[in-house]
Design an enzyme around this catalytic site. Structure first.
Site, mmCIF file in Angstrom:
data_model
loop_
_atom_site.group_PDB
_atom_site.id
_atom_site.type_symbol
_atom_site.label_atom_id
_atom_site.label_comp_id
_atom_site.label_asym_id
_atom_site.label_seq_id
_atom_site.Cartn_x
_atom_site.Cartn_y
_atom_site.Cartn_z
ATOM 1 N N TRP A 11 0.816 -1.226 0.000
ATOM 2 C CA TRP A 11 0.000 0.000 0.000
ATOM 3 C C TRP A 11 0.843 1.265 0.000
ATOM 4 O O TRP A 11 0.314 2.361 -0.163
ATOM 5 C CB TRP A 11 -0.885 0.043 1.242
ATOM 6 C CG TRP A 11 -1.961 -0.978 1.327
ATOM 7 C CD1 TRP A 11 -2.127 -2.104 0.563
ATOM 8 C CD2 TRP A 11 -3.049 -0.972 2.265
ATOM 9 N NE1 TRP A 11 -3.235 -2.798 0.970
ATOM 10 C CE2 TRP A 11 -3.818 -2.129 2.012
ATOM 11 C CE3 TRP A 11 -3.431 -0.127 3.293
ATOM 12 C CZ2 TRP A 11 -4.959 -2.452 2.750
ATOM 13 C CZ3 TRP A 11 -4.557 -0.429 4.024
ATOM 14 C CH2 TRP A 11 -5.323 -1.571 3.751
ATOM 15 N N LYS A 12 2.139 1.124 0.264
ATOM 16 C CA LYS A 12 3.021 2.290 0.431
ATOM 17 C C LYS A 12 2.424 3.214 1.507
ATOM 18 O O LYS A 12 1.811 2.714 2.441
ATOM 19 C CB LYS A 12 3.237 2.998 -0.905
ATOM 20 C CG LYS A 12 3.629 2.015 -2.005
ATOM 21 C CD LYS A 12 4.132 2.679 -3.223
ATOM 22 C CE LYS A 12 4.434 1.627 -4.276
ATOM 23 N NZ LYS A 12 5.154 2.161 -5.401
ATOM 24 N N GLU A 97 12.001 2.309 -3.181
ATOM 25 C CA GLU A 97 11.689 3.624 -2.603
ATOM 26 C C GLU A 97 12.449 3.829 -1.286
ATOM 27 O O GLU A 97 12.764 4.960 -0.925
ATOM 28 C CB GLU A 97 10.173 3.780 -2.424
ATOM 29 C CG GLU A 97 9.502 3.985 -3.778
ATOM 30 C CD GLU A 97 8.028 3.640 -3.833
ATOM 31 O OE1 GLU A 97 7.405 3.461 -2.766
ATOM 32 O OE2 GLU A 97 7.502 3.523 -4.953
HETATM 33 C C1 PEP Z 1 5.876 -1.294 -5.911
HETATM 34 O O1 PEP Z 1 6.186 -0.151 -5.608
HETATM 35 O O2 PEP Z 1 6.289 -2.281 -5.240
HETATM 36 C C2 PEP Z 1 5.015 -1.488 -7.060
HETATM 37 C C3 PEP Z 1 5.053 -2.642 -7.659
HETATM 38 O O3 PEP Z 1 4.253 -0.419 -7.437
HETATM 39 P P1 PEP Z 1 3.245 -0.333 -8.698
HETATM 40 O O4 PEP Z 1 2.520 -1.660 -8.787
HETATM 41 O O5 PEP Z 1 2.307 0.781 -8.358
HETATM 42 O O6 PEP Z 1 4.085 -0.082 -9.895
#
Ligand code: PEP
Length: 255
Positions: A11-12, A97
Site C-alpha cells: 500500500w506504500k 523507494e
Molecule cells: C511497488 O512499488 O512495489 C510497485 C510494484 O508499485 P506499482 O505496482 O504501483 O508499480
C-alpha cells in the site's frame, strides 16, 4: 517455494484515513475468500497493521520495512519482533523507494537476518534502475543479490522470497509493465545467480515475485509465462474495483 501463487499488496504510504484503510482491508478479505490457488498478503502502513486480523489462511499481514535490531534506543523505528507480536508474517525489505532514501544492500542483508530471527518471512526487493544494450544490468542484479543475501545461511533460503522489481517499471502506466517474456529471461538469470550462491536445489525451489505496474489486465499473463511464483502489487492493491479482478485472474492460472 510457495505451493500457491502469492500476491503481495504494497500500500506504500496510503490511504490517509483509517476509514479508507478499513474499506481496503474489507475488500481484500472478501476478494481472497474464494481463492483456491492464491495466497494474499497485504502490507499496509504500520499504523493500519492492526486492521488486518488474520482469520483465515487466505490472507496474511505484512509490513513495508523493519529495523535491523529487536529493541532499543532507535527513535521512530519498528522492530521485526513488534511486527510479529501484532500478527504480521511478512516484511518487504529493500524496496527501491527505501533504497532511494539511502538504504544499502548491506543494511538489507542485516534486515533479512533480523526479520528471520523474529519469525517473519522477508520479501527481498531487487531490481536494476535502467537497462541498456550492453547488459550491465545483469552484473548489477548479481551484485545486489550477492550482497543482500551474504548473511543468509543456505538452510534459511527457503524462508525468503525474492521480489524482482525493475525500478523503471514501478509506478508507470500499466502498459509499461515489463512483458512476460522479458520477465522470464530475467527470472532465469536470477535463478542462475541463486544457483551459483546457494546451489541447484535451493535455486530450483526459489520463490520469485515480479513487481512493477501490475494490474488486473496484465497479471494473468505475467503469472502464466513470466516464470514467477507471484506478484508484488502497488497501486492496484488499493483499488477496490480492480484488485478483486486481479486476484481472480491470478487464481485462474493452474499451478
Ligand atoms: C511497488 O512499488 O512495489 C510497485 C510494484 O508499485 P506499482 O505496482 O504501483 O508499480
Amino acid at each position: 517455494m510457495n505451493k500457491k501463487h502469492l500476491v503481495v499488496g504494497n500500500w506504500k504510504m496510503n490511504p490517509t484515513s483509517i476509514e479508507e484503510a478499513r474499506a481496503v482491508v474489507a475488500m481484500s478479505k472478501k476478494a481472497a475468500k474464494n481463492l483456491k490457488r492464491t495466497e494474499v498478503v497485504i502490507c499496509p502502513p504500520f499504523a493500519f497493521l492492526h486492521l488486518v486480523k488474520v482469520d483465515n489462511k487466505k490472507i496474511f499481514a505484512g509490513v513495508q520495512n523493519v529495523f535491523n535490531q529487536p529493541a532499543g534506543s532507535f527513535t521512530g523505528e519498528i522492530s521485526p519482533q513488534m511486527v510479529r507480536s501484532l500478527g504480521g508474517k511478512y516484511v518487504i525489505i529493500g524496496h527501491s523507494e527505501r533504497r532511494a532514501m539511502g538504504e544499502t544492500d548491506e543494511l538489507v542483508s542485516q534486515k533479512i537476518i533480523a526479520a528471520l530471527n523474529a519469525g517473519l518471512r522477508p520479501i527481498v526487493c531487487i531490481g536494476e534502475k535502467t537497462r541498456n544494450q550492453s547488459g550491465e544490468y545483469l552484473q548489477f542484479l548479481r551484485n545486489q543479490l550477492s550482497i543482500c543475501l551474504s548473511l543468509l545461511k543456505k538452510k534459511h533460503f527457503s524462508e525468503i522470497i525474492i521480489a524482482y522489481e525493475p525500478v523503471f517499471a514501478i509506478g508507470k502506466s500499466f502498459a509499461e509493465a515489463m512483458q512476460a517474456r522479458e520477465i522470464l529471461e530475467t527470472v532465469l538469470y536470477i535463478k542462475k545467480v541463486l544457483n551459483d550462491i546457494f546451489g541447484k536445489e535451493s535455486a530450483s525451489c526459489a520463490c520469485i515475485l515480479y513487481g512493477g505496474s501490475v494490474n488486473w489486465e496484465n497479471a494473468k499473463a505475467i503469472i502464466e509465462t513470466g516464470g514467477v511464483n507471484g506478484l508484488l502489487v502497488g497501486r492496484e492493491s488499493l483499488n477496490v474495483e480492480t484488485f478483486p479482478k486481479l486476484l481472480t485472474s491470478v487464481d485462474a492460472v493452474s499451478l
